[in-house]
Design a protein around this motif. Structure first.
Motif, PDB file in Angstrom:
ATOM      1  N   VAL A 154       0.835  -1.200   0.000  1.00  0.00           N
ATOM      2  CA  VAL A 154       0.000   0.000   0.000  1.00  0.00           C
ATOM      3  C   VAL A 154       0.871   1.250   0.000  1.00  0.00           C
ATOM      4  CG1 VAL A 154      -1.792   1.283   1.234  1.00  0.00           C
ATOM      5  CG2 VAL A 154      -1.932  -1.212   1.073  1.00  0.00           C
ATOM      6  N   ARG A 155       1.973   1.209   0.711  1.00  0.00           N
ATOM      7  CA  ARG A 155       2.915   2.337   0.710  1.00  0.00           C
ATOM      8  C   ARG A 155       3.443   2.554  -0.714  1.00  0.00           C
ATOM      9  NH1 ARG A 155       5.029   5.202   5.496  1.00  0.00           N
ATOM     10  NH2 ARG A 155       5.780   7.002   4.376  1.00  0.00           N
ATOM     11  N   GLY A 156       3.759   1.473  -1.406  1.00  0.00           N
ATOM     12  CA  GLY A 156       4.207   1.570  -2.790  1.00  0.00           C
ATOM     13  C   GLY A 156       3.134   2.116  -3.708  1.00  0.00           C
ATOM     14  N   TYR A 157       1.876   1.706  -3.495  1.00  0.00           N
ATOM     15  CA  TYR A 157       0.787   2.260  -4.301  1.00  0.00           C
ATOM     16  C   TYR A 157       0.704   3.780  -4.089  1.00  0.00           C
ATOM     17  CZ  TYR A 157      -0.918  -2.638  -4.299  1.00  0.00           C
ATOM     18  OH  TYR A 157      -1.046  -3.998  -4.409  1.00  0.00           O
ATOM     19  N   HIS A 158       0.823   4.190  -2.848  1.00  0.00           N
ATOM     20  CA  HIS A 158       0.778   5.618  -2.507  1.00  0.00           C
ATOM     21  C   HIS A 158       1.877   6.390  -3.236  1.00  0.00           C
ATOM     22  CE1 HIS A 158       0.666   9.243   0.001  1.00  0.00           C
ATOM     23  NE2 HIS A 158       1.962   9.069   0.232  1.00  0.00           N
ATOM     24  N   TRP A 159       3.081   5.850  -3.226  1.00  0.00           N
ATOM     25  CA  TRP A 159       4.210   6.536  -3.857  1.00  0.00           C
ATOM     26  C   TRP A 159       4.115   6.543  -5.373  1.00  0.00           C
ATOM     27  CZ3 TRP A 159       8.002   3.265  -0.516  1.00  0.00           C
ATOM     28  CH2 TRP A 159       8.164   3.856   0.734  1.00  0.00           C
TER      29      TRP A 159
ATOM     30  N   GLY B 255      -5.506  -7.900  -0.982  1.00  0.00           N
ATOM     31  CA  GLY B 255      -4.806  -7.966   0.301  1.00  0.00           C
ATOM     32  C   GLY B 255      -5.770  -8.016   1.471  1.00  0.00           C
ATOM     33  N   LEU B 256      -6.804  -7.184   1.418  1.00  0.00           N
ATOM     34  CA  LEU B 256      -7.791  -7.187   2.494  1.00  0.00           C
ATOM     35  C   LEU B 256      -8.552  -8.511   2.557  1.00  0.00           C
ATOM     36  CD1 LEU B 256      -9.229  -3.557   2.237  1.00  0.00           C
ATOM     37  CD2 LEU B 256      -7.817  -4.504   4.080  1.00  0.00           C
ATOM     38  N   GLN B 257      -8.859  -9.078   1.400  1.00  0.00           N
ATOM     39  CA  GLN B 257      -9.542 -10.375   1.393  1.00  0.00           C
ATOM     40  C   GLN B 257      -8.688 -11.440   2.070  1.00  0.00           C
ATOM     41  OE1 GLN B 257     -10.254 -10.470  -2.852  1.00  0.00           O
ATOM     42  NE2 GLN B 257     -12.429  -9.935  -2.585  1.00  0.00           N
ATOM     43  N   THR B 258      -7.392 -11.407   1.830  1.00  0.00           N
ATOM     44  CA  THR B 258      -6.490 -12.359   2.482  1.00  0.00           C
ATOM     45  C   THR B 258      -6.461 -12.121   3.987  1.00  0.00           C
ATOM     46  OG1 THR B 258      -5.127 -12.571   0.501  1.00  0.00           O
ATOM     47  CG2 THR B 258      -4.107 -13.189   2.597  1.00  0.00           C
ATOM     48  N   LEU B 259      -6.362 -10.863   4.395  1.00  0.00           N
ATOM     49  CA  LEU B 259      -6.346 -10.549   5.826  1.00  0.00           C
ATOM     50  C   LEU B 259      -7.640 -10.982   6.503  1.00  0.00           C
ATOM     51  CD1 LEU B 259      -4.694  -7.013   5.808  1.00  0.00           C
ATOM     52  CD2 LEU B 259      -3.652  -9.166   6.549  1.00  0.00           C
ATOM     53  N   ILE B 260      -8.767 -10.735   5.852  1.00  0.00           N
ATOM     54  CA  ILE B 260     -10.055 -11.120   6.424  1.00  0.00           C
ATOM     55  C   ILE B 260     -10.105 -12.633   6.630  1.00  0.00           C
ATOM     56  CG2 ILE B 260     -12.531 -11.293   5.940  1.00  0.00           C
ATOM     57  CD1 ILE B 260     -12.226  -8.483   4.548  1.00  0.00           C
TER      58      ILE B 260
ATOM     59  N   ASN C  78     -14.735  -2.133  -3.994  1.00  0.00           N
ATOM     60  CA  ASN C  78     -15.372  -2.805  -5.128  1.00  0.00           C
ATOM     61  C   ASN C  78     -16.401  -1.897  -5.802  1.00  0.00           C
ATOM     62  OD1 ASN C  78     -14.029  -5.302  -5.420  1.00  0.00           O
ATOM     63  ND2 ASN C  78     -15.121  -6.134  -3.663  1.00  0.00           N
ATOM     64  N   ALA C  79     -17.097  -1.087  -5.007  1.00  0.00           N
ATOM     65  CA  ALA C  79     -18.022  -0.100  -5.584  1.00  0.00           C
ATOM     66  C   ALA C  79     -17.257   0.924  -6.416  1.00  0.00           C
ATOM     67  CB  ALA C  79     -18.824   0.572  -4.476  1.00  0.00           C
ATOM     68  N   TYR C  80     -16.091   1.336  -5.929  1.00  0.00           N
ATOM     69  CA  TYR C  80     -15.235   2.268  -6.672  1.00  0.00           C
ATOM     70  C   TYR C  80     -14.820   1.670  -8.009  1.00  0.00           C
ATOM     71  CZ  TYR C  80     -11.165   5.097  -7.863  1.00  0.00           C
ATOM     72  OH  TYR C  80     -10.251   5.907  -8.525  1.00  0.00           O
ATOM     73  N   LEU C  81     -14.473   0.398  -7.984  1.00  0.00           N
ATOM     74  CA  LEU C  81     -14.035  -0.276  -9.215  1.00  0.00           C
ATOM     75  C   LEU C  81     -15.188  -0.521 -10.189  1.00  0.00           C
ATOM     76  CD1 LEU C  81     -11.572  -2.889  -7.678  1.00  0.00           C
ATOM     77  CD2 LEU C  81     -10.966  -0.898  -9.085  1.00  0.00           C
ATOM     78  N   GLY C  82     -16.415  -0.437  -9.679  1.00  0.00           N
ATOM     79  CA  GLY C  82     -17.586  -0.642 -10.546  1.00  0.00           C
ATOM     80  C   GLY C  82     -17.917  -2.067 -10.616  1.00  0.00           C
TER      81      GLY C  82
ATOM     82  N   GLU D 223      -6.411   1.714 -10.796  1.00  0.00           N
ATOM     83  CA  GLU D 223      -7.321   0.580 -10.625  1.00  0.00           C
ATOM     84  C   GLU D 223      -6.567  -0.676 -10.201  1.00  0.00           C
ATOM     85  OE1 GLU D 223     -10.270  -0.234 -13.566  1.00  0.00           O
ATOM     86  OE2 GLU D 223     -10.867   1.871 -13.698  1.00  0.00           O
ATOM     87  N   ALA D 224      -5.383  -0.877 -10.729  1.00  0.00           N
ATOM     88  CA  ALA D 224      -4.577  -2.041 -10.327  1.00  0.00           C
ATOM     89  C   ALA D 224      -4.187  -1.923  -8.852  1.00  0.00           C
ATOM     90  CB  ALA D 224      -3.341  -2.165 -11.206  1.00  0.00           C
ATOM     91  N   CYS D 225      -3.880  -0.710  -8.413  1.00  0.00           N
ATOM     92  CA  CYS D 225      -3.565  -0.496  -6.996  1.00  0.00           C
ATOM     93  C   CYS D 225      -4.772  -0.829  -6.122  1.00  0.00           C
ATOM     94  CB  CYS D 225      -3.143   0.948  -6.759  1.00  0.00           C
ATOM     95  SG  CYS D 225      -1.593   1.461  -7.527  1.00  0.00           S
ATOM     96  N   VAL D 226      -5.928  -0.352  -6.520  1.00  0.00           N
ATOM     97  CA  VAL D 226      -7.143  -0.616  -5.739  1.00  0.00           C
ATOM     98  C   VAL D 226      -7.440  -2.117  -5.719  1.00  0.00           C
ATOM     99  CG1 VAL D 226      -9.647  -0.231  -5.601  1.00  0.00           C
ATOM    100  CG2 VAL D 226      -8.105   1.690  -6.083  1.00  0.00           C
TER     101      VAL D 226
END
Length: 157
Positions: free
Chosen positions: A35-40, A111-116, A153-157, A102-105
């Motif tokens: 996520v830090r890499g996506y931000h940068w 990642g969140l699905q794995t954590l969940i 997922n709503a953001y991604l459509g 979109e690839a970042c999202v």
């Protein structure tokens, strides 16, 4: 009681919970760096909103990393602290050179699905061990992250 730890949990249960928490910690650490890499590195039409949102996410992840590590210590164990250990045991893979918003999202959703999934396993294990502290931590994270997955997922459509 000789078979319990300092907070009254059976030692065998605490050992198992600490192992599961260390696996969760490893996944959080890899995900945090992704996520830090996506931000940068994010580019494109939605740069400003995504750059800001990704900073919000990695700041939250950093807090969760500390909470997970402190829970491991509370159980009487040592949290992993070498990045080589994180890479070795994490289910989340490093995500390198991602620039497309979109690839970042999508990477965050995955990642969140794995954590969940890992936290649901931890929640079950903690419940079986009567470990309310770990169960509460996992439950709170699951609730929050499920909502975030829905929103992304709503953001991604």
């Amino acid at each position: 009681m000789a078979d319990t730890n300092a907070i009254g949990l059976h030692q065998a249960s605490a050992d198992q919970l600490a192992d599961k928490l260390n696996a969760l910690l490893a996944n959080y650490q890899i995900f945090y760096m992704n996520v830090r890499g996506y931000h940068w590195n994010v580019k494109g039409q939605h740069f400003f909103e995504l750059h800001t949102k990704f900073e919000e996410y990695y700041t939250d992840l950093l807090t969760k990393i500390d909470e997970v590590a402190e829970r491991i210590l509370t159980l009487g164990h040592q949290p992993l602290h070498a990045y080589s250990d994180y890479v070795r045991i994490a289910d989340i893979a490093e995500d390198k050179n991602v620039h497309d918003g979109e690839a970042c999202v999508r990477g965050i959703v995955q990642g969140l699905q794995t954590l969940i999934e890992l936290q649901r396993e931890l929640l079950s294990l903690a419940s079986d061990a009567d470990d309310e502290g770990t169960a509460s931590l996992a439950s709170d994270y699951i609730r929050e992250q499920e909502k975030t997955v829905w929103m992304l997922n709503a953001y991604l459509g």
